[in-house]
Design a protein around this motif. Structure first.
Motif, PDB file in Angstrom:
ATOM      1  N   SER A  36       0.833  -1.207   0.000  1.00 54.29           N
ATOM      2  CA  SER A  36       0.000   0.000   0.000  1.00 54.29           C
ATOM      3  C   SER A  36       0.867   1.256   0.000  1.00 54.29           C
ATOM      4  O   SER A  36       0.484   2.258  -0.600  1.00 54.29           O
ATOM      5  CB  SER A  36      -0.965  -0.005   1.176  1.00 54.29           C
ATOM      6  N   THR A  39       2.403   1.398  -3.792  1.00 51.50           N
ATOM      7  CA  THR A  39       1.490   1.822  -4.860  1.00 51.50           C
ATOM      8  C   THR A  39       1.268   3.328  -4.818  1.00 51.50           C
ATOM      9  O   THR A  39       1.233   3.980  -5.868  1.00 51.50           O
ATOM     10  CB  THR A  39       0.140   1.104  -4.750  1.00 51.50           C
ATOM     11  N   SER A  40       1.127   3.891  -3.609  1.00 50.47           N
ATOM     12  CA  SER A  40       0.876   5.337  -3.595  1.00 50.47           C
ATOM     13  C   SER A  40       2.109   6.124  -4.014  1.00 50.47           C
ATOM     14  O   SER A  40       1.970   7.164  -4.668  1.00 50.47           O
ATOM     15  CB  SER A  40       0.357   5.795  -2.241  1.00 50.47           C
ATOM     16  N   MET A  43       2.200   6.025  -7.712  1.00 51.32           N
ATOM     17  CA  MET A  43       1.191   6.953  -8.236  1.00 51.32           C
ATOM     18  C   MET A  43       1.701   8.384  -8.180  1.00 51.32           C
ATOM     19  O   MET A  43       1.498   9.164  -9.126  1.00 51.32           O
ATOM     20  CB  MET A  43      -0.061   6.827  -7.382  1.00 51.32           C
ATOM     21  N   ALA A  59      -3.047  10.425  -4.790  1.00 48.15           N
ATOM     22  CA  ALA A  59      -1.969   9.617  -4.214  1.00 48.15           C
ATOM     23  C   ALA A  59      -1.663  10.064  -2.792  1.00 48.15           C
ATOM     24  O   ALA A  59      -1.485   9.234  -1.891  1.00 48.15           O
ATOM     25  CB  ALA A  59      -0.727   9.710  -5.083  1.00 48.15           C
TER      26      ALA A  59
ATOM     27  N   ILE C   9       1.622  -2.165 -15.240  1.00 42.88           N
ATOM     28  CA  ILE C   9       0.800  -1.887 -14.060  1.00 42.88           C
ATOM     29  C   ILE C   9      -0.567  -2.530 -14.200  1.00 42.88           C
ATOM     30  O   ILE C   9      -1.109  -3.106 -13.254  1.00 42.88           O
ATOM     31  CB  ILE C   9       0.689  -0.364 -13.852  1.00 42.88           C
ATOM     32  N   LEU C  42      -4.176   1.956  -7.781  1.00 45.49           N
ATOM     33  CA  LEU C  42      -3.039   2.378  -8.613  1.00 45.49           C
ATOM     34  C   LEU C  42      -3.412   2.355 -10.095  1.00 45.49           C
ATOM     35  O   LEU C  42      -3.137   3.310 -10.842  1.00 45.49           O
ATOM     36  CB  LEU C  42      -1.843   1.466  -8.349  1.00 45.49           C
TER      37      LEU C  42
END
Lengths: 84, 94, 185
Positions: A36, A39-40, A43, A59, C9, C42
């Motif tokens: 987690s 992924t941010s 982003m 994000a 992705i 995402l």
């Protein structure tokens, strides 16, 4: 810049693999925490490379709020383990 | 100059990510993994965000928020995970 | 213009969905569901749908996970009714019986919940009213014979009875099945 993002995705694959193959639930939670965050951050990087404010805002919000659910889940799992 | 610095920050962050994430695959105890993950992952993420900040300074409020939330959440999360997992099952203590 | 990393992705989303599909333990599946939510956020963000990504992260990951964990916790449970007795410590049989039942149903990811009732009639009533799934009582034989079994376990759920009949081969209890008609509305 693309290569940095590809390398980050490769780093993201490691905890996904770990979450898949490890049977201990706390190891899975650890992998989830790692995913987690990663992924941010990915982003955020993509938002900067595209110069897109909206993705960046999302994000940052996910980064600051999303971990709350993780903590809640950890506490609930702990209660369940104690009960059993 | 600034560009070079930002790229080196990004690459440093990615290296930190790999360094912190590879121990996750072994059969080590949970606390060892938690330690390496929380230290190297947080440092790597912060390095990446600083690299982005050098690259595009206009988005500084977002990136500052990201750094602050990273620093706070990952520290707290490390404590919470360690606390919750240590009382649950005892075979992970060592 | 689509960058090449976008495809990588997007490929993460079916990957984590497959991992979620192959989980057996419901609690493990919950954690993987959280991972799927993070990856989905995402993907949505990269594809430009910031609002969907935000919704997925807030509602899909936090709220859905809390609802799921409440549902899993309250439904995956077997309630066993026992008699509340004062000197239960004397009987090590019952503790052994409960421990082995708990071991068996833990394999099916169920929890065991013990419900105490003051007497046999209340236990019977609770079984008929479908408050509990099984009862465990002492056999009514006054003179215990040599190889008689001191306990009697009655199930009202057919599947649980089948599981216990095949897997619980303990010398201390008989296992019965009793079909309870569905209660009138």
């Amino acid at each position: 810049m693309n290569w940095i993002i590809i390398a980050m995705i490769l780093a993201l694959l490691i905890p996904i693999y770990e979450a898949w193959q490890d049977e201990n639930i706390w190891q899975k939670m650890l992998a989830f925490a790692s995913i987690s965050t990663k992924t941010s951050i990915i982003m955020l990087v993509i938002s900067v490379t595209r110069d897109d404010w909206y993705i960046g805002v999302v994000a940052a919000i996910i980064l600051s709020v999303g971990n709350g659910g993780l903590m809640l889940l950890a506490n609930l799992l702990k209660r369940i383990e104690k009960y059993d | 100059m600034i560009n070079l610095l930002s790229y080196s920050c990004l690459i440093l962050g990615v290296i930190f990510w790999f360094w912190g994430t590879f121990p996750l695959m072994g059969n080590r105890s949970l606390l060892f993994k938690l330690h390496s993950l929380s230290v190297a992952d947080t440092l790597g993420s912060m390095a990446i965000v600083v690299g982005l900040l050098l690259k595009i300074p206009i988005e500084w409020p977002l990136l500052l928020l990201a750094i602050i939330s990273l620093a706070i959440w990952n520290t707290v999360l490390g404590y919470v995970l360690a606390y919750c997992s240590s009382s649950g099952d005892s075979n992970n203590d060592r | 213009m689509i960058d090449s990393y976008v495809y990588v992705i997007i490929a993460l989303l079916p990957l984590s969905a497959f991992i979620l599909l192959f989980q057996v333990n419901p609690y493990h599946a919950l954690v993987i569901r959280g991972i799927l939510g993070a990856v989905a956020a995402l993907v949505y963000g990269v594809l430009g749908a910031s609002d969907v990504a935000l919704t997925e992260a807030l509602v899909g990951t936090i709220l859905a996970m809390i609802l799921y964990i409440v549902a899993v916790r309250s439904s995956l449970v077997m309630r066993l009714g026992i008699l509340a007795e004062r000197e239960r410590d004397k009987e090590s049989y019952l503790a052994e019986l409960i421990a082995s039942v708990r071991k068996i149903i833990n394999r099916y990811h169920l929890r065991l919940e013990l419900v105490e009732y003051p007497n046999v009639e209340a236990l019977e009533q609770a079984l008929i009213a479908q408050e509990i799934h099984a009862t465990c009582t002492k056999s009514e034989l006054l003179e215990p014979e040599k190889d008689s079994k001191p306990y009697e376990t009655t199930f009202r759920v057919r599947r649980l009875f089948e599981i216990m009949e095949t897997e619980l081969n303990l010398g201390t209890t008989t296992i019965n099945y009793r079909s309870i008609p569905p209660s009138p509305p």
